[in-house]
Design a protein around this motif. Structure first.
Motif, PDB file in Angstrom:
ATOM      1  N   THR A 117      18.241   3.967 -24.350  1.00 14.43           N
ATOM      2  CA  THR A 117      17.482   4.945 -24.937  1.00 14.43           C
ATOM      3  C   THR A 117      17.455   3.673 -26.712  1.00 14.43           C
ATOM      4  OG1 THR A 117      18.950   6.691 -24.213  1.00 14.43           O
ATOM      5  CG2 THR A 117      18.825   6.867 -26.591  1.00 14.43           C
ATOM      6  N   VAL A 118      16.460   4.177 -27.194  1.00 17.89           N
ATOM      7  CA  VAL A 118      16.489   4.044 -28.412  1.00 17.89           C
ATOM      8  C   VAL A 118      15.920   5.018 -29.940  1.00 17.89           C
ATOM      9  CG1 VAL A 118      14.216   2.446 -29.969  1.00 17.89           C
ATOM     10  CG2 VAL A 118      14.912   2.402 -27.474  1.00 17.89           C
ATOM     11  N   TYR A 119      17.208   4.386 -30.733  1.00 20.80           N
ATOM     12  CA  TYR A 119      16.601   5.241 -31.751  1.00 20.80           C
ATOM     13  C   TYR A 119      15.823   4.932 -33.271  1.00 20.80           C
ATOM     14  CZ  TYR A 119      20.576   7.204 -29.452  1.00 20.80           C
ATOM     15  OH  TYR A 119      21.713   7.697 -29.096  1.00 20.80           O
ATOM     16  N   LEU A 120      14.808   5.487 -33.088  1.00 21.91           N
ATOM     17  CA  LEU A 120      13.953   5.407 -34.212  1.00 21.91           C
ATOM     18  C   LEU A 120      14.158   5.715 -35.488  1.00 21.91           C
ATOM     19  CD1 LEU A 120      11.061   5.025 -32.002  1.00 21.91           C
ATOM     20  CD2 LEU A 120      12.491   2.821 -33.016  1.00 21.91           C
ATOM     21  N   PRO A 121      13.876   4.749 -37.126  1.00 26.41           N
ATOM     22  CA  PRO A 121      13.884   6.183 -37.669  1.00 26.41           C
ATOM     23  C   PRO A 121      12.736   6.942 -38.155  1.00 26.41           C
ATOM     24  CG  PRO A 121      13.387   3.789 -38.485  1.00 26.41           C
ATOM     25  CD  PRO A 121      14.185   4.796 -37.043  1.00 26.41           C
ATOM     26  N   ILE A 122      12.297   8.262 -38.892  1.00 27.07           N
ATOM     27  CA  ILE A 122      11.276   8.733 -39.080  1.00 27.07           C
ATOM     28  C   ILE A 122      11.771   9.088 -40.742  1.00 27.07           C
ATOM     29  CG2 ILE A 122      10.296  11.516 -38.715  1.00 27.07           C
ATOM     30  CD1 ILE A 122      12.138  11.475 -36.800  1.00 27.07           C
ATOM     31  N   GLY A 171       7.343   3.143 -31.160  1.00 28.32           N
ATOM     32  CA  GLY A 171       7.456   2.955 -32.739  1.00 28.32           C
ATOM     33  C   GLY A 171       7.258   4.407 -32.926  1.00 28.32           C
ATOM     34  N   VAL A 172       7.292   4.726 -34.779  1.00 24.44           N
ATOM     35  CA  VAL A 172       6.395   5.843 -35.042  1.00 24.44           C
ATOM     36  C   VAL A 172       6.596   5.185 -36.764  1.00 24.44           C
ATOM     37  CG1 VAL A 172       8.124   7.223 -34.839  1.00 24.44           C
ATOM     38  CG2 VAL A 172       8.792   5.771 -36.658  1.00 24.44           C
ATOM     39  N   PRO A 221       7.050  -6.657 -35.485  1.00 22.69           N
ATOM     40  CA  PRO A 221       7.958  -5.253 -35.595  1.00 22.69           C
ATOM     41  C   PRO A 221       8.395  -5.034 -37.059  1.00 22.69           C
ATOM     42  CG  PRO A 221       9.240  -7.266 -35.464  1.00 22.69           C
ATOM     43  CD  PRO A 221       7.302  -7.965 -35.290  1.00 22.69           C
ATOM     44  N   TYR A 222       8.076  -3.925 -37.201  1.00 17.69           N
ATOM     45  CA  TYR A 222       8.640  -3.103 -38.657  1.00 17.69           C
ATOM     46  C   TYR A 222      10.521  -2.254 -38.299  1.00 17.69           C
ATOM     47  CZ  TYR A 222       3.565  -3.709 -38.951  1.00 17.69           C
ATOM     48  OH  TYR A 222       2.947  -4.676 -38.787  1.00 17.69           O
ATOM     49  N   LYS A 223      10.543  -1.826 -39.771  1.00 16.49           N
ATOM     50  CA  LYS A 223      12.133  -0.759 -39.340  1.00 16.49           C
ATOM     51  C   LYS A 223      11.894   0.417 -38.351  1.00 16.49           C
ATOM     52  CE  LYS A 223      13.684  -3.031 -43.534  1.00 16.49           C
ATOM     53  NZ  LYS A 223      15.015  -3.130 -44.713  1.00 16.49           N
ATOM     54  N   THR A 224      10.453   0.543 -38.958  1.00 22.75           N
ATOM     55  CA  THR A 224      10.243   1.518 -37.242  1.00 22.75           C
ATOM     56  C   THR A 224       9.717   1.479 -36.297  1.00 22.75           C
ATOM     57  OG1 THR A 224       7.656   1.519 -38.860  1.00 22.75           O
ATOM     58  CG2 THR A 224       9.082   3.126 -39.507  1.00 22.75           C
ATOM     59  N   GLY A 225       9.739   0.498 -36.023  1.00 23.16           N
ATOM     60  CA  GLY A 225      10.000   0.049 -33.640  1.00 23.16           C
ATOM     61  C   GLY A 225       8.407  -0.918 -34.447  1.00 23.16           C
ATOM     62  N   GLY A 226       7.453  -0.645 -33.703  1.00 19.50           N
ATOM     63  CA  GLY A 226       6.351  -1.750 -32.766  1.00 19.50           C
ATOM     64  C   GLY A 226       6.604  -2.693 -32.466  1.00 19.50           C
ATOM     65  N   ASN A 227       6.054  -4.156 -32.366  1.00 18.25           N
ATOM     66  CA  ASN A 227       6.463  -4.608 -31.213  1.00 18.25           C
ATOM     67  C   ASN A 227       7.717  -5.640 -30.911  1.00 18.25           C
ATOM     68  OD1 ASN A 227       5.421  -6.041 -29.697  1.00 18.25           O
ATOM     69  ND2 ASN A 227       4.244  -7.412 -30.729  1.00 18.25           N
ATOM     70  N   LEU A 228       8.619  -4.600 -30.958  1.00 14.86           N
ATOM     71  CA  LEU A 228      10.198  -5.171 -30.804  1.00 14.86           C
ATOM     72  C   LEU A 228      10.176  -6.638 -29.904  1.00 14.86           C
ATOM     73  CD1 LEU A 228      11.703  -1.345 -31.387  1.00 14.86           C
ATOM     74  CD2 LEU A 228      11.854  -3.408 -33.193  1.00 14.86           C
ATOM     75  N   ASP A 229       9.654  -6.524 -28.868  1.00 13.03           N
ATOM     76  CA  ASP A 229       9.539  -7.069 -27.620  1.00 13.03           C
ATOM     77  C   ASP A 229      10.873  -7.322 -27.386  1.00 13.03           C
ATOM     78  OD1 ASP A 229       6.768  -7.362 -27.599  1.00 13.03           O
ATOM     79  OD2 ASP A 229       6.470  -9.180 -28.576  1.00 13.03           O
ATOM     80  N   THR A 230      12.323  -6.695 -27.121  1.00 16.21           N
ATOM     81  CA  THR A 230      12.937  -6.935 -27.137  1.00 16.21           C
ATOM     82  C   THR A 230      13.813  -5.763 -25.068  1.00 16.21           C
ATOM     83  OG1 THR A 230      14.289  -6.243 -29.201  1.00 16.21           O
ATOM     84  CG2 THR A 230      15.274  -5.351 -27.564  1.00 16.21           C
TER      85      THR A 230
END
Length: 313
Positions: free
Chosen positions: A174-179, A143-144, A157-166
């Motif tokens: 490839t992962v895309y994260l909102p900055i 995450g960011v 987990p959050y919308k910016t990533g984090g503990n996605l456990d996916t």
């Protein structure tokens, strides 16, 4: 192309945009992270179930970083290409009191120590009974930093990533994260050797990992408002998927958010009307419960097979 590294001790225990970066890189550069397991080294290959009772919960789920990426600005997207994830030769799975989907029915601690065959890419769950688990290593935390000031737990987990456990965020994906902040402030950790969708007992095959990723700032993906990802092809599953996720305290709202984001993605990238995109989600998309135990938020993904786009490059 420059390759950088982040060491095990360069970690933090909260998503917080005030934490100073341990590394500054240019967009498109590669970083290798040497990450401890989710217990932050409190569990080892020699641990017993007594170690579960002694866990210091405030030290769990640390992440390595943060890394500042030059040119990253709020509203941009961070593209994270996962180049490789290498496990240790051991791992653990535990029942931790208070964690897991059935924590009220399984209140007592339990611990399984795994021996990981890195050459064969598998681990025996029970060799006598013939239960063998193929490895698919991935980082549980990716995450960011959030735009909102303050320290936010690494557990959910959050919308910016984090503990996605996916489990689909393995090598080649490839992962895309909102900055949301200048420099993005990217971090990663919580190595997993294998996991099922949902991680229902609250732990996977938890293991230290070395994860190598390429971090690229994208200015052309304004529709990424929560994590998106593209899966890697694998021998067991040659199909590639594009996935949007919804992150919310309510499973239904998380599901609705995943569908909305896919509709927007299909409109921008494939020029479909919202009605067309909504129907396509229904006939070709699979809703998956990626993460359902790290409260208060759930991660629900809508996975669309890329093979349906026959004109796509």
């Amino acid at each position: 192309m420059s390759i950088h590294s982040v060491k095990r001790h360069q970690n933090h225990l909260a998503w917080d945009n005030s934490i100073a970066p341990v590394l500054h890189i240019q967009s498109g550069e590669t970083v290798t992270f040497d990450c401890l397991d989710a217990s932050n080294g409190q569990l080892t290959a020699e641990s017993s179930v007594a170690s579960i009772r002694g866990l210091v919960f405030s030290q769990l789920d640390q992440v390595c970083g943060p890394v500042h990426i030059s040119g990253a600005q709020p509203g941009d997207t961070l593209q994270v290409d996962i180049i490789s994830v290498e496990t240790a030769d051991w791992g653990w799975t535990a029942l931790i009191p208070g964690f897991g989907l059935l924590h009220d029915e399984y209140p007592d601690p339990a611990l399984k120590i795994w021996k990981i065959d890195r050459a064969g890419q598998f681990a025996w769950f029970d060799e006598e009974k013939g239960i063998k688990i193929p490895l698919r290593p991935f980082p549980g935390e990716i995450g960011v930093a959030p735009g909102k000031d303050g320290a936010f737990s690494t557990i959910p987990p959050y919308k910016t990533g984090g503990n996605l456990d996916t489990k689909y965020l393995s090598s080649g994906s490839t992962v895309y994260l909102p900055i949301e902040v200048k420099g993005a402030l990217f971090s990663i950790g919580d190595g997993h050797g294998a996991q099922g969708d949902g991680e229902v007992c609250g732990t996977a095959i938890e293991t230290p990992v070395k994860a190598t990723v390429r971090l690229t700032v994208r200015k052309d993906k304004p529709y990424v408002k929560a994590p998106h990802f593209v899966t890697a092809r694998a021998a067991a599953s040659p199909e590639e998927y594009y996935c949007t996720t919804g992150v919310d305290q309510d499973i239904r709202e998380a599901s609705r958010a995943a569908v909305r984001d896919m509709i927007e993605y299909l409109g921008v990238e494939h020029h479909l009307s919202k009605v067309e995109a909504y129907m396509l989600c229904s006939v070709a998309g699979d809703l998956r419960m990626h993460e359902v135990v790290d409260m208060p938020n759930y991660v629900i993904g809508l996975m669309l097979p890329k093979s349906i786009f026959t004109n796509a490059s």
